[in-house]
Scaffold this motif. Structure first.
Motif, PDB file in Angstrom:
ATOM      1  N   ILE A  12       4.287  -3.412  -3.625  1.00  0.00           N
ATOM      2  CA  ILE A  12       3.238  -2.967  -4.538  1.00  0.00           C
ATOM      3  C   ILE A  12       1.943  -2.934  -3.749  1.00  0.00           C
ATOM      4  CG2 ILE A  12       1.895  -3.528  -6.602  1.00  0.00           C
ATOM      5  CD1 ILE A  12       4.466  -4.879  -7.704  1.00  0.00           C
ATOM      6  N   VAL A  13       1.339  -1.756  -3.647  1.00  0.00           N
ATOM      7  CA  VAL A  13       0.068  -1.593  -2.935  1.00  0.00           C
ATOM      8  C   VAL A  13      -0.997  -1.392  -4.008  1.00  0.00           C
ATOM      9  CG1 VAL A  13      -1.180  -0.328  -1.153  1.00  0.00           C
ATOM     10  CG2 VAL A  13       1.322  -0.501  -1.034  1.00  0.00           C
ATOM     11  N   GLU A  14      -1.727  -2.446  -4.288  1.00  0.00           N
ATOM     12  CA  GLU A  14      -2.679  -2.475  -5.407  1.00  0.00           C
ATOM     13  C   GLU A  14      -3.802  -3.443  -5.072  1.00  0.00           C
ATOM     14  OE1 GLU A  14      -4.795  -2.080  -8.426  1.00  0.00           O
ATOM     15  OE2 GLU A  14      -2.905  -1.042  -8.814  1.00  0.00           O
ATOM     16  N   ASP A  15      -5.058  -3.017  -5.258  1.00  0.00           N
ATOM     17  CA  ASP A  15      -6.196  -3.877  -4.924  1.00  0.00           C
ATOM     18  C   ASP A  15      -6.661  -4.745  -6.087  1.00  0.00           C
ATOM     19  OD1 ASP A  15      -7.130  -1.574  -6.262  1.00  0.00           O
ATOM     20  OD2 ASP A  15      -9.130  -1.807  -5.407  1.00  0.00           O
ATOM     21  N   ASP A  16      -6.198  -4.486  -7.301  1.00  0.00           N
ATOM     22  CA  ASP A  16      -6.558  -5.305  -8.461  1.00  0.00           C
ATOM     23  C   ASP A  16      -5.586  -6.485  -8.527  1.00  0.00           C
ATOM     24  OD1 ASP A  16      -6.845  -6.495 -10.956  1.00  0.00           O
ATOM     25  OD2 ASP A  16      -6.967  -4.603 -12.046  1.00  0.00           O
ATOM     26  N   PRO A  17      -6.044  -7.705  -8.193  1.00  0.00           N
ATOM     27  CA  PRO A  17      -5.115  -8.841  -8.116  1.00  0.00           C
ATOM     28  C   PRO A  17      -4.422  -9.165  -9.443  1.00  0.00           C
ATOM     29  CG  PRO A  17      -7.379  -9.568  -7.725  1.00  0.00           C
ATOM     30  CD  PRO A  17      -7.414  -8.087  -7.853  1.00  0.00           C
ATOM     31  N   ALA A  18      -5.128  -9.025 -10.557  1.00  0.00           N
ATOM     32  CA  ALA A  18      -4.521  -9.345 -11.857  1.00  0.00           C
ATOM     33  C   ALA A  18      -3.413  -8.351 -12.194  1.00  0.00           C
ATOM     34  CB  ALA A  18      -5.584  -9.349 -12.952  1.00  0.00           C
ATOM     35  N   PHE A  19      -3.672  -7.073 -11.998  1.00  0.00           N
ATOM     36  CA  PHE A  19      -2.658  -6.055 -12.288  1.00  0.00           C
ATOM     37  C   PHE A  19      -1.474  -6.196 -11.334  1.00  0.00           C
ATOM     38  CE2 PHE A  19      -1.004  -1.632 -11.851  1.00  0.00           C
ATOM     39  CZ  PHE A  19      -0.472  -1.522 -13.128  1.00  0.00           C
ATOM     40  N   ALA A  20      -1.757  -6.442 -10.053  1.00  0.00           N
ATOM     41  CA  ALA A  20      -0.683  -6.611  -9.064  1.00  0.00           C
ATOM     42  C   ALA A  20       0.195  -7.804  -9.417  1.00  0.00           C
ATOM     43  CB  ALA A  20      -1.273  -6.787  -7.667  1.00  0.00           C
ATOM     44  N   ARG A  21      -0.418  -8.906  -9.837  1.00  0.00           N
ATOM     45  CA  ARG A  21       0.333 -10.110 -10.215  1.00  0.00           C
ATOM     46  C   ARG A  21       1.214  -9.830 -11.441  1.00  0.00           C
ATOM     47  NH1 ARG A  21      -3.521 -13.248  -9.504  1.00  0.00           N
ATOM     48  NH2 ARG A  21      -4.528 -12.982 -11.523  1.00  0.00           N
ATOM     49  N   THR A  22       0.662  -9.154 -12.443  1.00  0.00           N
ATOM     50  CA  THR A  22       1.420  -8.821 -13.651  1.00  0.00           C
ATOM     51  C   THR A  22       2.601  -7.921 -13.313  1.00  0.00           C
ATOM     52  OG1 THR A  22      -0.567  -8.998 -14.995  1.00  0.00           O
ATOM     53  CG2 THR A  22       1.258  -7.743 -15.925  1.00  0.00           C
ATOM     54  N   LEU A  23       2.343  -6.885 -12.524  1.00  0.00           N
ATOM     55  CA  LEU A  23       3.400  -5.951 -12.133  1.00  0.00           C
ATOM     56  C   LEU A  23       4.466  -6.663 -11.298  1.00  0.00           C
ATOM     57  CD1 LEU A  23       3.733  -2.959 -12.764  1.00  0.00           C
ATOM     58  CD2 LEU A  23       2.615  -2.442 -10.600  1.00  0.00           C
ATOM     59  N   SER A  24       4.036  -7.496 -10.368  1.00  0.00           N
ATOM     60  CA  SER A  24       4.979  -8.242  -9.528  1.00  0.00           C
ATOM     61  C   SER A  24       5.900  -9.119 -10.370  1.00  0.00           C
ATOM     62  CB  SER A  24       4.237  -9.128  -8.526  1.00  0.00           C
ATOM     63  OG  SER A  24       3.533  -8.364  -7.596  1.00  0.00           O
ATOM     64  N   ARG A  25       5.322  -9.866 -11.281  1.00  0.00           N
ATOM     65  CA  ARG A  25       6.130 -10.757 -12.132  1.00  0.00           C
ATOM     66  C   ARG A  25       7.119  -9.967 -12.978  1.00  0.00           C
ATOM     67  NH1 ARG A  25       1.222 -14.680 -13.965  1.00  0.00           N
ATOM     68  NH2 ARG A  25       1.166 -15.934 -12.073  1.00  0.00           N
ATOM     69  N   SER A  26       6.670  -8.851 -13.501  1.00  0.00           N
ATOM     70  CA  SER A  26       7.539  -8.031 -14.339  1.00  0.00           C
ATOM     71  C   SER A  26       8.737  -7.502 -13.540  1.00  0.00           C
ATOM     72  CB  SER A  26       6.731  -6.879 -14.931  1.00  0.00           C
ATOM     73  OG  SER A  26       7.519  -6.121 -15.801  1.00  0.00           O
ATOM     74  N   PHE A  27       8.475  -7.028 -12.324  1.00  0.00           N
ATOM     75  CA  PHE A  27       9.581  -6.526 -11.495  1.00  0.00           C
ATOM     76  C   PHE A  27      10.477  -7.658 -11.004  1.00  0.00           C
ATOM     77  CE2 PHE A  27       7.335  -2.440 -11.222  1.00  0.00           C
ATOM     78  CZ  PHE A  27       8.409  -1.575 -11.379  1.00  0.00           C
ATOM     79  N   GLU A  28       9.893  -8.809 -10.711  1.00  0.00           N
ATOM     80  CA  GLU A  28      10.712  -9.957 -10.292  1.00  0.00           C
ATOM     81  C   GLU A  28      11.675 -10.368 -11.403  1.00  0.00           C
ATOM     82  OE1 GLU A  28       7.612 -12.655  -9.119  1.00  0.00           O
ATOM     83  OE2 GLU A  28       7.611 -11.890  -7.048  1.00  0.00           O
ATOM     84  N   ARG A  29      11.209 -10.324 -12.656  1.00  0.00           N
ATOM     85  CA  ARG A  29      12.088 -10.635 -13.793  1.00  0.00           C
ATOM     86  C   ARG A  29      13.235  -9.639 -13.904  1.00  0.00           C
ATOM     87  NH1 ARG A  29       7.235 -12.093 -16.373  1.00  0.00           N
ATOM     88  NH2 ARG A  29       7.009 -10.060 -17.333  1.00  0.00           N
ATOM     89  N   ARG A  30      13.034  -8.441 -13.377  1.00  0.00           N
ATOM     90  CA  ARG A  30      14.078  -7.413 -13.396  1.00  0.00           C
ATOM     91  C   ARG A  30      14.975  -7.479 -12.163  1.00  0.00           C
ATOM     92  NH1 ARG A  30      12.283  -2.369 -16.661  1.00  0.00           N
ATOM     93  NH2 ARG A  30      10.786  -3.313 -18.074  1.00  0.00           N
ATOM     94  N   GLY A  31      14.749  -8.462 -11.305  1.00  0.00           N
ATOM     95  CA  GLY A  31      15.627  -8.670 -10.159  1.00  0.00           C
ATOM     96  C   GLY A  31      15.160  -8.085  -8.839  1.00  0.00           C
ATOM     97  N   TYR A  32      13.939  -7.599  -8.775  1.00  0.00           N
ATOM     98  CA  TYR A  32      13.413  -7.036  -7.536  1.00  0.00           C
ATOM     99  C   TYR A  32      12.851  -8.141  -6.642  1.00  0.00           C
ATOM    100  CZ  TYR A  32      13.499  -2.315  -9.563  1.00  0.00           C
ATOM    101  OH  TYR A  32      13.896  -1.127 -10.117  1.00  0.00           O
TER     102      TYR A  32
END
Length: 180
Positions: A12-32
């Motif tokens: 994930i290439v994103e400069d907004d830390p809050a959005f990047a963290r939310t997106l990361s957690r969501s994808f991690e829950r999906r097994g990424y």
């Protein structure tokens, strides 16, 4: 999951830390297996040590364009499925993103479902309806600015010169959000 039983890898290439963290957690829950880069320099370091099957790239990374990141990821592995996210959608940047190797281009707000669906779309859809909505003057201006910006390789000073406006005026226009 990939065919060998390991988690699919995602950058994930994103400069907004809050959005990047939310997106990361969501994808991690999906097994990424997720990595995050907040700048092109950080992306280079991660590309040197990791291979990625999927990528989500923000079009605007602070004051720089995310399009060079799309180009870097695609050059590293043309099989990587890249989705570009933007709050500044324009036809010019969408075309450039696809030319540089993106599989899809989504306007924010986009959620994990939208992004994952975009990863799975390998071909276009000729049955997509063409909406009859008229463009506003602001939308036409936005498109023209972004077309010129892409032609100038995202150089703000050169774009302002070609548009015949002051650099600060152009910078203010680029900071405004696209009307919905």
């Amino acid at each position: 999951m990939t065919g060998d039983g390991t988690s699919p890898s995602l950058i994930i290439v994103e400069d907004d830390p809050a959005f990047a963290r939310t997106l990361s957690r969501s994808f991690e829950r999906r097994g990424y297996a997720v990595q995050h880069a907040d700048s092109p320099d950080r992306l280079v370091a991660l590309l040197d040590s990791h291979d990625f099957e999927f990528a989500v790239v923000d079009l605007k990374l602070g004051t720089v364009s995310g399009l060079p990141c799309v180009e870097m990821i695609h050059a590293r592995d043309p099989q990587t499925r890249i989705v570009v996210l933007t709050g500044f959608a324009s036809i010019a940047t969408a075309v450039e993103a696809i030319k540089l190797g993106a599989a899809h281009y989504l306007a924010k707000p986009a959620n994990t479902d939208d992004i994952e669906e975009a990863f799975g779309r390998a071909t276009g859809d000729a049955n997509v309806p063409i909406d009859g909505r008229k463009s506003s003057i602001k939308t036409v201006e936005w498109e023209y600015i972004h077309t010129t910006l892409a032609e100038c390789d995202f150089n703000i000073s050169e774009t302002a010169r070609r548009l015949g406006m002051h650099r600060r005026t152009l910078a203010r226009k680029l900071e405004k959000r696209q009307l919905r």
